[in-house]
Design a protein around this motif. Sequence first.
Motif, PDB file in Angstrom:
ATOM      1  N   HIS A 122     -10.265   4.807   4.089  1.00 51.19           N
ATOM      2  CA  HIS A 122      -9.014   5.412   3.638  1.00 51.19           C
ATOM      3  C   HIS A 122      -8.722   4.910   2.227  1.00 51.19           C
ATOM      4  CE1 HIS A 122      -7.165   6.766   7.694  1.00 51.19           C
ATOM      5  NE2 HIS A 122      -8.470   6.623   7.827  1.00 51.19           N
ATOM      6  N   LEU A 123      -8.598   5.823   1.285  1.00 55.82           N
ATOM      7  CA  LEU A 123      -8.251   5.454  -0.080  1.00 55.82           C
ATOM      8  C   LEU A 123      -6.750   5.240  -0.194  1.00 55.82           C
ATOM      9  CD1 LEU A 123     -10.364   7.695  -2.492  1.00 55.82           C
ATOM     10  CD2 LEU A 123     -10.885   5.436  -1.552  1.00 55.82           C
ATOM     11  N   LYS A 124      -6.379   4.124  -0.813  1.00 54.68           N
ATOM     12  CA  LYS A 124      -4.961   3.847  -1.039  1.00 54.68           C
ATOM     13  C   LYS A 124      -4.635   4.102  -2.495  1.00 54.68           C
ATOM     14  CE  LYS A 124      -1.238   0.610  -0.112  1.00 54.68           C
ATOM     15  NZ  LYS A 124      -0.845  -0.659   0.546  1.00 54.68           N
ATOM     16  N   VAL A 125      -3.633   4.944  -2.720  1.00 53.73           N
ATOM     17  CA  VAL A 125      -3.228   5.292  -4.077  1.00 53.73           C
ATOM     18  C   VAL A 125      -1.888   4.630  -4.383  1.00 53.73           C
ATOM     19  CG1 VAL A 125      -2.221   7.471  -3.264  1.00 53.73           C
ATOM     20  CG2 VAL A 125      -2.737   7.178  -5.690  1.00 53.73           C
ATOM     21  N   ASP A 126      -1.775   4.065  -5.554  1.00 47.92           N
ATOM     22  CA  ASP A 126      -0.549   3.399  -5.992  1.00 47.92           C
ATOM     23  C   ASP A 126       0.359   4.430  -6.668  1.00 47.92           C
ATOM     24  OD1 ASP A 126       1.442   1.821  -7.001  1.00 47.92           O
ATOM     25  OD2 ASP A 126       0.162   0.653  -8.338  1.00 47.92           O
ATOM     26  N   THR A 127       1.418   4.811  -5.964  1.00 48.14           N
ATOM     27  CA  THR A 127       2.364   5.790  -6.515  1.00 48.14           C
ATOM     28  C   THR A 127       3.623   5.123  -7.049  1.00 48.14           C
ATOM     29  OG1 THR A 127       3.298   6.159  -4.308  1.00 48.14           O
ATOM     30  CG2 THR A 127       1.554   7.681  -5.049  1.00 48.14           C
ATOM     31  N   GLY A 128       3.606   3.797  -7.157  1.00 46.84           N
ATOM     32  CA  GLY A 128       4.765   3.130  -7.742  1.00 46.84           C
ATOM     33  C   GLY A 128       5.130   1.791  -7.153  1.00 46.84           C
ATOM     34  N   LEU A 149     -21.799   7.646  -2.443  1.00 48.56           N
ATOM     35  CA  LEU A 149     -22.452   6.530  -1.759  1.00 48.56           C
ATOM     36  C   LEU A 149     -22.587   6.746  -0.252  1.00 48.56           C
ATOM     37  CD1 LEU A 149     -21.261   3.292  -3.598  1.00 48.56           C
ATOM     38  CD2 LEU A 149     -23.155   4.829  -4.100  1.00 48.56           C
ATOM     39  N   GLY A 150     -22.233   7.945   0.200  1.00 48.43           N
ATOM     40  CA  GLY A 150     -22.566   8.326   1.564  1.00 48.43           C
ATOM     41  C   GLY A 150     -21.601   7.906   2.645  1.00 48.43           C
ATOM     42  N   ILE A 151     -20.385   7.489   2.274  1.00 47.42           N
ATOM     43  CA  ILE A 151     -19.382   7.186   3.291  1.00 47.42           C
ATOM     44  C   ILE A 151     -18.328   8.290   3.307  1.00 47.42           C
ATOM     45  CG2 ILE A 151     -19.754   4.707   3.429  1.00 47.42           C
ATOM     46  CD1 ILE A 151     -17.606   4.250   1.402  1.00 47.42           C
ATOM     47  N   GLN A 152     -17.516   8.304   4.346  1.00 49.06           N
ATOM     48  CA  GLN A 152     -16.607   9.431   4.578  1.00 49.06           C
ATOM     49  C   GLN A 152     -15.193   9.115   4.091  1.00 49.06           C
ATOM     50  OE1 GLN A 152     -15.879  10.211   8.704  1.00 49.06           O
ATOM     51  NE2 GLN A 152     -14.390  11.835   8.311  1.00 49.06           N
ATOM     52  N   LEU A 153     -14.647  10.018   3.288  1.00 47.21           N
ATOM     53  CA  LEU A 153     -13.249   9.911   2.881  1.00 47.21           C
ATOM     54  C   LEU A 153     -12.391  10.497   4.008  1.00 47.21           C
ATOM     55  CD1 LEU A 153     -11.054   9.212   0.886  1.00 47.21           C
ATOM     56  CD2 LEU A 153     -11.480  11.379  -0.289  1.00 47.21           C
ATOM     57  N   GLU A 154     -12.145   9.682   5.023  1.00 50.14           N
ATOM     58  CA  GLU A 154     -11.386  10.145   6.182  1.00 50.14           C
ATOM     59  C   GLU A 154      -9.899  10.242   5.886  1.00 50.14           C
ATOM     60  OE1 GLU A 154     -11.364   8.951  10.832  1.00 50.14           O
ATOM     61  OE2 GLU A 154     -10.614   7.385   9.486  1.00 50.14           O
ATOM     62  N   GLY A 155      -9.390   9.303   5.063  1.00 45.90           N
ATOM     63  CA  GLY A 155      -7.950   9.262   4.851  1.00 45.90           C
ATOM     64  C   GLY A 155      -7.564   8.915   3.435  1.00 45.90           C
ATOM     65  N   VAL A 156      -6.332   9.264   3.093  1.00 44.47           N
ATOM     66  CA  VAL A 156      -5.734   8.847   1.834  1.00 44.47           C
ATOM     67  C   VAL A 156      -4.273   8.520   2.123  1.00 44.47           C
ATOM     68  CG1 VAL A 156      -5.154  11.209   1.124  1.00 44.47           C
ATOM     69  CG2 VAL A 156      -5.350   9.417  -0.605  1.00 44.47           C
ATOM     70  N   PHE A 157      -3.774   7.449   1.493  1.00 44.23           N
ATOM     71  CA  PHE A 157      -2.396   7.057   1.791  1.00 44.23           C
ATOM     72  C   PHE A 157      -1.766   6.333   0.620  1.00 44.23           C
ATOM     73  CE2 PHE A 157      -4.803   3.304   2.859  1.00 44.23           C
ATOM     74  CZ  PHE A 157      -3.962   2.202   2.871  1.00 44.23           C
ATOM     75  N   THR A 158      -0.451   6.164   0.731  1.00 46.58           N
ATOM     76  CA  THR A 158       0.312   5.418  -0.255  1.00 46.58           C
ATOM     77  C   THR A 158       1.429   4.694   0.471  1.00 46.58           C
ATOM     78  OG1 THR A 158       1.366   5.553  -2.434  1.00 46.58           O
ATOM     79  CG2 THR A 158       1.975   7.250  -0.828  1.00 46.58           C
ATOM     80  N   HIS A 159       2.245   3.951  -0.296  1.00 43.35           N
ATOM     81  CA  HIS A 159       3.322   3.177   0.317  1.00 43.35           C
ATOM     82  C   HIS A 159       4.567   3.248  -0.550  1.00 43.35           C
ATOM     83  CE1 HIS A 159       4.959   0.369   3.151  1.00 43.35           C
ATOM     84  NE2 HIS A 159       5.172  -0.569   2.247  1.00 43.35           N
ATOM     85  N   PHE A 160       5.715   3.421   0.107  1.00 47.36           N
ATOM     86  CA  PHE A 160       6.992   3.485  -0.606  1.00 47.36           C
ATOM     87  C   PHE A 160       7.428   2.103  -1.072  1.00 47.36           C
ATOM     88  CE2 PHE A 160       7.452   7.489   1.736  1.00 47.36           C
ATOM     89  CZ  PHE A 160       7.966   8.316   0.741  1.00 47.36           C
ATOM     90  N   ALA A 161       8.083   2.070  -2.222  1.00 48.36           N
ATOM     91  CA  ALA A 161       8.638   0.826  -2.742  1.00 48.36           C
ATOM     92  C   ALA A 161      10.113   0.665  -2.396  1.00 48.36           C
ATOM     93  CB  ALA A 161       8.469   0.768  -4.260  1.00 48.36           C
ATOM     94  N   LEU A 162      10.829   1.789  -2.203  1.00 52.51           N
ATOM     95  CA  LEU A 162      12.285   1.733  -2.056  1.00 52.51           C
ATOM     96  C   LEU A 162      12.801   2.577  -0.889  1.00 52.51           C
ATOM     97  CD1 LEU A 162      13.089   2.066  -5.863  1.00 52.51           C
ATOM     98  CD2 LEU A 162      13.501   0.043  -4.482  1.00 52.51           C
ATOM     99  N   ALA A 163      11.960   2.811   0.112  1.00 49.18           N
ATOM    100  CA  ALA A 163      12.369   3.693   1.217  1.00 49.18           C
ATOM    101  C   ALA A 163      13.554   3.150   1.996  1.00 49.18           C
ATOM    102  CB  ALA A 163      11.201   3.930   2.165  1.00 49.18           C
TER     103      ALA A 163
END
Length: 366
Positions: A122-128, A149-163
């Motif tokens: 799962h790739l984690k993206v920094d949205t803030g 490189l032959g692995i699976q991009l199953e997921g992508v996610f981020t995290h709230f800073a001020l939720a």
Amino acid sequence: MRPTWAEINLETISKNTSIFCDLLDDSVALCAVVKADGYGHGAVEVAREVLASGATWLAVAFVEEAAVLRREGIEDPILILSEPRPNEMEEVVKLGGVRPAIYTRAGVEAFSSVAEEGAPVHLKVDTGMHRVGVRPNEIIDLADYVVELGIQLEGVFTHFALASTPKDPFNMSQIKLFDRVLEELSEAGHTPEIVHQANTAATLEWPETHHSMVRVGIGLYGTEPSKFFSERFKELGLKPAVWLRSEVSYLQTVESGEGVGYGHRWRANKNTRIATIPIGYADGIFRGWWDGGEVLIGGAHWPIRGVVTMDSLIAEVDDSIKVGDEVVLLGSQEDSFLAVSDVAEVLGTIGYEILTSLGARIPRRY
């Protein structure tokens, strides 16, 4: 044995899990966050309960937390929320069904070098939040590298800073940025099966952030992310699952003008009955809890007097209190209640810190 323990109500955790499941569309999975020993409630016990109550994924912070769950026979998918170090990737693979968060090329290389072809990440993206995560303008290159490189991009996610502060406009900025990242990934040919953004607060506040999975932590334990959510918790029937208790071990009367505890931070302004209670900061009862903090004895609120010491604290009481009387530090007693959020407010902190600070030497009873 010291008469001090934390009682964990697994039935309450089960009900809280079901309440969150009911908020989700059938296509949205619930990932239960059980890091930090299940926010102090016991990761293994909580994991079994939430999985039996509707959760289908678990999330932890570190490889060793995932290993504990696997050793106890829990076989469901586990997400590690931070990227393991390169020398930990082999253990991740051996655990089986554990997905690492990835946000660096080094992480992609390390995992792909020990994992089978098609192993999911799962790739984690920094949205803030600016803690960890790949920057939005670099995620396409990293996603391409995952595939290369032959692995699976199953997921992508981020995290709230001020939720936990829903009215802050930065939340909408993060939502829009993540949506744009997903669109750009799609245009580049990447359509991960699992997309997740919502934590407890976002799950309650913004259904558009549910995507295909939500990650709920503090809410499963019945504690609000902030006071903003107190009424919503009551409306939904979400209840705290921990009850922290001890007993009065000693009673005495101090005279007017006498100081109590280290540094004599509190002095009696009249002859005062005080009770010693065998729980202290080594158990996670913050030293500063005395400044405005209370305990429950006999269904009444009694103020803590003097700084909390390593192994005990002192409360002002009256002659009705006896040695052996039950003391509640978190939870209910008769018609009175001490909420985690109330204690956090006194201490100028958050419920997360109160729960995860409860020490290992406090026995948990289920």
